[in-house]
Design an enzyme around this catalytic site. Sequence first.
Site, PDB file in Angstrom:
ATOM      1  N   CYS A  86      19.035 -78.598  15.885  1.00 53.49           N
ATOM      2  CA  CYS A  86      18.069 -78.337  17.019  1.00 53.49           C
ATOM      3  C   CYS A  86      18.374 -78.991  18.277  1.00 53.49           C
ATOM      4  O   CYS A  86      18.506 -80.563  18.029  1.00 53.49           O
ATOM      5  CB  CYS A  86      16.707 -78.320  16.645  1.00 53.49           C
ATOM      6  SG  CYS A  86      16.255 -76.896  15.670  1.00 53.49           S
ATOM      7  N   CYS A 167      18.534 -73.826  18.366  1.00 59.31           N
ATOM      8  CA  CYS A 167      16.826 -73.910  18.269  1.00 59.31           C
ATOM      9  C   CYS A 167      16.540 -75.052  19.071  1.00 59.31           C
ATOM     10  O   CYS A 167      17.348 -75.921  19.560  1.00 59.31           O
ATOM     11  CB  CYS A 167      16.612 -74.065  16.847  1.00 59.31           C
ATOM     12  SG  CYS A 167      17.328 -75.300  15.666  1.00 59.31           S
TER      13      CYS A 167
END
Length: 244
Positions: A86, A167
């Site tokens: 992420c 993400c």
Amino acid sequence: GAIGIYKWRYTGLNRWHGKGSTPNFQKIIQERCDTYTQQIRPDSRSRDCQGITQAFMSAFISKDPCKATKEDYQPLIDLAYPTVPCGKAVFWSKTKELAREYAKGRGLLTLEDTLLGFLADGLSWCGEPGSSDLNYQSCPDWKKDCSTNYFSVFWEVLSERFAENACGTVQVVLNGSIENAFDKMSIFGRVEAHNLRSVVMLQAWLVHDPGKPPRDSCSGSSIKELESILNGRNVRFTCRDNLR
Ligand code: AVW
């Protein structure tokens, strides 16, 4: 005579308008896989490079080079899903080299830092029905021959997965020295921007070529278009004109 030449032109290995397969394609894939899994990301040492190379070749060998489907690449993708942690993903469009430099300097990652992106980076490939070899003479060109060629479909499906899995906060490096920095027909515009599932914020960097006049900016209409796609997906958006 003319008919003979016509027949040769449209049935021969030379009939497509794109660059032919890269010489030693299979060997390069195999070697890059070994390098990546042993040296670049040793945590991926358990990856089966022989199986990955086999799956890559089986996806397109002996097949009509204009009839590629996403399903052809599914077994390959299943062996090496393109994921990055992420907040680390960097997308690009018409700025590949620059985006790679940008990412590298900040500990971020582009698709070419994932195993399959690394394997195929800069290569071309296509097969030929009825032959177990690659066509080294020519491969279909996206515009002049067919958009459903094995090269283009590979980057589309891989990019789709990469975007789906991105993400947190992600970045995109766009080219401000062309008319539409955000090109809705590019892979970033057509595929990635529409498949950001878990992305919270996208930061765009518009890079201007120092030798050229700026042709697009964060306030231009192409960036507004990107912004509206992201608004619809509840992704926050920032944009900066970065004069290198
Ligand atoms: P483009 P896109 N090596 O500059 O937005 C060779 O307009 O369309 O950018 N060819 C490649 C590679 C590569 N590493 N990657 C893509 N291509 C092909 C993947 C592909 O057919 C990354 F995640 C593409 O349409 C970027 O965010 C064209 O070369 C995004 O997709 C470059 O066109 C860049 O694709």
